[in-house]
Design an enzyme around this catalytic site. Structure first.
Site: not given
Ligand code: PNS
Length: 161
Positions: A17, A41, A90, A128
């Protein structure tokens, strides 16, 4: 001003990150690192801890701001006047999920562009989840997270075992 948002759970932040954040900070005028604060979550680390780690790791990057958000990412990005979402890629296995999210975000807010940065090769296996797994079983986190985090991550993970 090119304003970008780099979203994620950062549970916990890894050197992968951090590598993306540093490279984004060189490319964009302002980068908001936005930690998802989602009550559905259950993260391994509290939000305050995840914010603190990111702040300490990026304290020398003047154009990087650590923040959290809940709800839709595109709404947060629009609030910040950001029209770029940064994602790290990745491996091919990341692609399908990221592709779906990028297209969803574009459907929700066509003014926002998702841009992918390829991971630094040496972090291509890092996540993570891998960091938590290694900490749980007493392995070394050297090189996987910043040095200042190693003891805190290990203590937090092992205290509930
Ligand atoms: O590190 P992660 O868990 O892969 O991050 C995921 C994240 C936070 C980028 C994603 O879950 C997100 O954007 N959540 C906010 C809700 C949202 O906007 N959802 C619509 C897009 S799929």
């Amino acid at each position: 001003m090119k304003i970008a948002v780099y979203p994620g759970s950062f549970d916990p932040m890894t050197n992968g990150h951090l590598d993306i954040i540093k490279r984004a900070a060189k490319t964009f005028d302002k980068v908001y690192v936005a930690i998802l604060n989602n009550s559905a979550k259950t993260p391994a680390f509290p939000l305050s801890q995840r914010i603190d780690w990111l702040k300490r790791a990026t304290k020398e990057l003047d154009n990087v701001e650590i923040d959290s958000f809940s709800g839709l990412l595109v709404n947060y990005a629009n609030e910040k006047n950001a029209n770029i979402i940064i994602k790290g890629l990745r491996a091919v296995s990341d692609f399908e999920y990221e592709f779906q999210m990028a297209l969803t975000n574009r459907a929700l807010s066509p003014n926002i562009e998702t841009m992918f940065l390829m991971t630094n090769g040496k972090y291509s296996y890092l996540s993570s989840s891998i960091v938590k797994e290694i900490a749980r079983f007493g392995g070394s986190l050297n090189g996987l997270v910043p040095d200042f985090m190693i003891e805190e991550v290990t203590n937090e993970i092992t205290k509930n075992q």
